[in-house]
Design an enzyme around this catalytic site. Sequence first.
Site, mmCIF file in Angstrom:
data_model
loop_
_atom_site.group_PDB
_atom_site.id
_atom_site.type_symbol
_atom_site.label_atom_id
_atom_site.label_comp_id
_atom_site.label_asym_id
_atom_site.label_seq_id
_atom_site.Cartn_x
_atom_site.Cartn_y
_atom_site.Cartn_z
ATOM 1 N N THR A 123 0.817 -1.218 0.000
ATOM 2 C CA THR A 123 0.000 0.000 0.000
ATOM 3 C C THR A 123 0.851 1.268 0.000
ATOM 4 O O THR A 123 0.341 2.352 0.282
ATOM 5 C CB THR A 123 -0.934 0.000 1.221
ATOM 6 O OG1 THR A 123 -0.148 -0.167 2.413
ATOM 7 C CG2 THR A 123 -1.932 -1.146 1.140
ATOM 8 N N GLU A 124 2.134 1.136 -0.323
ATOM 9 C CA GLU A 124 3.025 2.289 -0.258
ATOM 10 C C GLU A 124 2.558 3.446 -1.141
ATOM 11 O O GLU A 124 2.504 4.598 -0.704
ATOM 12 C CB GLU A 124 4.451 1.875 -0.659
ATOM 13 C CG GLU A 124 5.248 1.218 0.445
ATOM 14 C CD GLU A 124 4.893 -0.240 0.644
ATOM 15 O OE1 GLU A 124 5.511 -0.881 1.499
ATOM 16 O OE2 GLU A 124 3.989 -0.749 -0.056
#
Length: 246
Positions: A123-124
């Site tokens: 989810t960066e």
Amino acid sequence: MIETAEHDGIAVLTLHHGPVNALDLELLTAVPEALAAVAEARAVVLTGSGRSFSAGVDLKRIADGGPRYVEKFLPALHLATLTLFEHPRPVVAAVNGHALAGGCVLAAACDLRLMSGGTIGLTELAAGVPFPTVPLEIMRHAVGPALDALVLDPGRLTPDQAAAIGLVHELVEPDRLLTAALRRAEGLCVAPADVYALAKRQLRRPARERMDAARPSDDPEVLKLWSSERTGRTLRDYLASLRRSK
């Protein structure tokens, strides 16, 4: 912070750090120390406490700490994930719940991954931070061609979806997770320790070569972006959106 138990020569390391085992400087520093302390164990099982394996980087600490914190955090992230990835003995991840962003990387750094529930994914980019080189290459080693979609279309995979791309090797009921992980770890101990260690080095050599080639040029840019005021604002907005969605 990391609890250690022993089962017939197999070390079980349990992340026990806050409600979701968020990765901060202290926990990341503890990972190489815990692995060094069990260096003679026949194999290692890594799992989490509570409802999460690890929900990823403690983004509030990043936003509040600014450049001074990030300058210490990113090297600790690299060292923790690389030490786990290159540990010479068999390492099995018993993913007991959510494994997101850095938590997903920790799981991917293990030789085999079993999962009993929660979601897993990278989810960066959704949070507005770039991908550091070492975690990126660990993920490339784990999932190969599926990496582009995992990084560029950040979302959360169910255990079934993760198994379909090879990110998870076995789906297990929660009450059987540790038993199954110990069984798989035992199975990896068939080869002599030095033979297994050599095979791991050979298999991971392309990933390590890509890390070594990319880091001198990529790391300064990654550090600059993680440390920027814009990233701090983006992270605060992202955390606020997560709170609203609950």
